[in-house]
Scaffold this active site. Structure first.
Site, PDB file in Angstrom:
ATOM      1  N   ARG A   1      -2.001  -5.914   4.203  1.00  0.00           N
ATOM      2  CA  ARG A   1      -0.388  -6.407   3.763  1.00  0.00           C
ATOM      3  C   ARG A   1       0.817  -5.562   3.227  1.00  0.00           C
ATOM      4  NH1 ARG A   1      -4.099  -9.541   4.824  1.00  0.00           N
ATOM      5  NH2 ARG A   1      -5.204  -8.828   3.118  1.00  0.00           N
ATOM      6  N   THR A   2       0.416  -4.757   1.663  1.00  0.00           N
ATOM      7  CA  THR A   2       1.661  -4.640   0.778  1.00  0.00           C
ATOM      8  C   THR A   2       1.838  -3.283   1.516  1.00  0.00           C
ATOM      9  OG1 THR A   2       0.335  -5.649  -0.488  1.00  0.00           O
ATOM     10  CG2 THR A   2       2.634  -3.826  -1.525  1.00  0.00           C
TER      11      THR A   2
ATOM     12  N   LYS B   1      -8.930  15.926  -8.315  1.00  0.00           N
ATOM     13  CA  LYS B   1      -9.872  17.590  -9.166  1.00  0.00           C
ATOM     14  C   LYS B   1      -9.281  16.658 -10.345  1.00  0.00           C
ATOM     15  CE  LYS B   1      -7.420  19.220  -5.042  1.00  0.00           C
ATOM     16  NZ  LYS B   1      -6.148  20.430  -4.478  1.00  0.00           N
TER      17      LYS B   1
ATOM     18  N   ARG C   1       0.189   1.276  -6.028  1.00  0.00           N
ATOM     19  CA  ARG C   1      -0.939   0.427  -6.031  1.00  0.00           C
ATOM     20  C   ARG C   1      -2.099   1.136  -7.196  1.00  0.00           C
ATOM     21  NH1 ARG C   1      -3.414  -4.022  -2.213  1.00  0.00           N
ATOM     22  NH2 ARG C   1      -1.444  -4.921  -3.191  1.00  0.00           N
TER      23      ARG C   1
ATOM     24  N   HIS D   1       1.666  -8.408  -9.063  1.00  0.00           N
ATOM     25  CA  HIS D   1       1.924  -7.824  -8.374  1.00  0.00           C
ATOM     26  C   HIS D   1       3.541  -8.732  -8.635  1.00  0.00           C
ATOM     27  CE1 HIS D   1       1.404  -7.049  -4.157  1.00  0.00           C
ATOM     28  NE2 HIS D   1       0.614  -7.361  -3.903  1.00  0.00           N
TER      29      HIS D   1
HETATM   30  N1   CP Z   1      -1.404 -10.078  -1.234  1.00  0.00           N
HETATM   31  C1   CP Z   1      -1.926  -8.902  -0.981  1.00  0.00           C
HETATM   32  O1   CP Z   1      -1.517  -7.263  -1.986  1.00  0.00           O
HETATM   33  O2   CP Z   1      -2.567  -7.543  -0.361  1.00  0.00           O
HETATM   34  P1   CP Z   1      -3.024  -6.364   0.492  1.00  0.00           P
HETATM   35  O3   CP Z   1      -4.459  -5.927  -0.543  1.00  0.00           O
HETATM   36  O4   CP Z   1      -3.914  -6.275   2.180  1.00  0.00           O
HETATM   37  O5   CP Z   1      -1.594  -5.359   0.129  1.00  0.00           O
END
Ligand code: CP
Length: 295
Positions: free
Chosen positions: A57-58, A87, A108, A136
């Protein structure tokens, strides 16, 4: 519409004031209603997506947003293997280099605090797309937007956060945002091994937000407007027995729905594994796919 407070980086939910949240929600609602009005707004801008942890999703929703606004995207999935991190390049050096190519960096990472470290060395805005067990914040913005869209309000909302609250970063970020709203009440539903961490409870006490803890999901179902279900995060457990001890502990089923109010909703940041039975999907109170679509 002028934004009351500009943020350079988006690292944690504590950065958002109530005024800014209201402005973002209004702006998002306008864009949802009239998407064509924002077309081309980011033409000529480039987004780098650096993903050291998996995502559906993100990653794709950031890319879709950038493309729909006329910008371009580049990046790497599995950055630990496919970037020069393999590396031995540090996160800080990678960010310094990407600053030469991109106007914004969506990061991320598997380590709590990584987004803050990246922001400390970055001229380009860094957006935290999830940092380990940390936060998040953009998921939390989406969650607030979903509650507002589904229930028509966020003030006064009563919410049960369920599952792996110790390792779940979305519940941490969402709690920080909810603490900006009036008359919110939160139930943390989890076994002791994965209970909500103390820093969040302290924050709620400081902001005089009512909260309580229970292991009994059934006892709160009739009281809440939102059940925010979460996955037990297998990848964060030190060993298999510790994971097995809590795996499958809360499962939303048709029977659970019978105890839930008729106007209440079930949310989940997704992905789900087994904590919401597929039979729940068809119930109008199952809001999790609508929630993901809004991202
Ligand atoms: N909700 C969420 O962060 O989903 P993903 O890990 O698929 O990005």
């Amino acid at each position: 519409m002028a934004v009351g407070q500009r943020l350079k980086h988006v690292v944690e939910s504590q950065q958002f004031s109530r005024l800014l949240l209201d402005e973002i929600m209004t702006r998002a609602s306008e864009m949802e209603r009239e998407p064509h009005r924002a077309a081309g707004r980011l033409q000529g801008r480039v987004m780098a997506a650096l993903f050291y942890e998996p995502s559906t999703r993100t990653r794709l929703s950031f890319e879709a947003a950038m493309l729909r606004l006329g910008g371009s995207t580049m990046g790497t999935d599995n950055a630990r293997e496919f970037s020069s991190a393999a590396k031995g390049e540090t996160l800080e050096d990678t960010i310094r280099i990407v600053n030469g190519y991109a106007d914004v960096i969506v990061l991320r990472h598997d380590e709590e605090g990584a987004a803050k470290r990246a922001a400390a060395v970055s001229e380009a805005p860094v957006i935290n797309a999830g940092d380990g067990r940390g936060q998040h914040p953009t998921q939390a913005l989406l969650d607030i937007y979903t509650i507002r869209a589904e229930l028509g309000r966020v003030d006064g909302v009563e919410i049960a956060m369920v599952g792996d609250l110790a390792n779940g970063r979305t519940v941490r970020s969402l709690t920080y945002l909810l603490s900006k709203y009036r008359d919110v009440r939160i139930w943390f539903v989890a076994p002791p091994q994965v209970a909500m961490r103390q820093d969040i409870k302290d924050h709620l006490d400081e902001h005089r937000i009512e909260w309580s803890e229970t292991e009994d999901l059934d006892s709160v179902l009739g009281k809440v407007d939102v059940v925010y279900q979460t996955r037990i995060q297998k990848e964060r457990f030190a060993d298999k027995p510790a994971y097995q001890a809590v795996k499958g502990i809360y499962r939303i089923t048709a029977e659970t729905l019978e105890k839930l109010g008729p106007q209440a909703i079930v949310m989940h940041p997704l992905p789900r594994v087994d904590e919401i039975a597929p039979e729940v999907d068809a119930d109008p109170r199952a809001a999790y796919f609508r929630q993901a679509r809004l991202s």
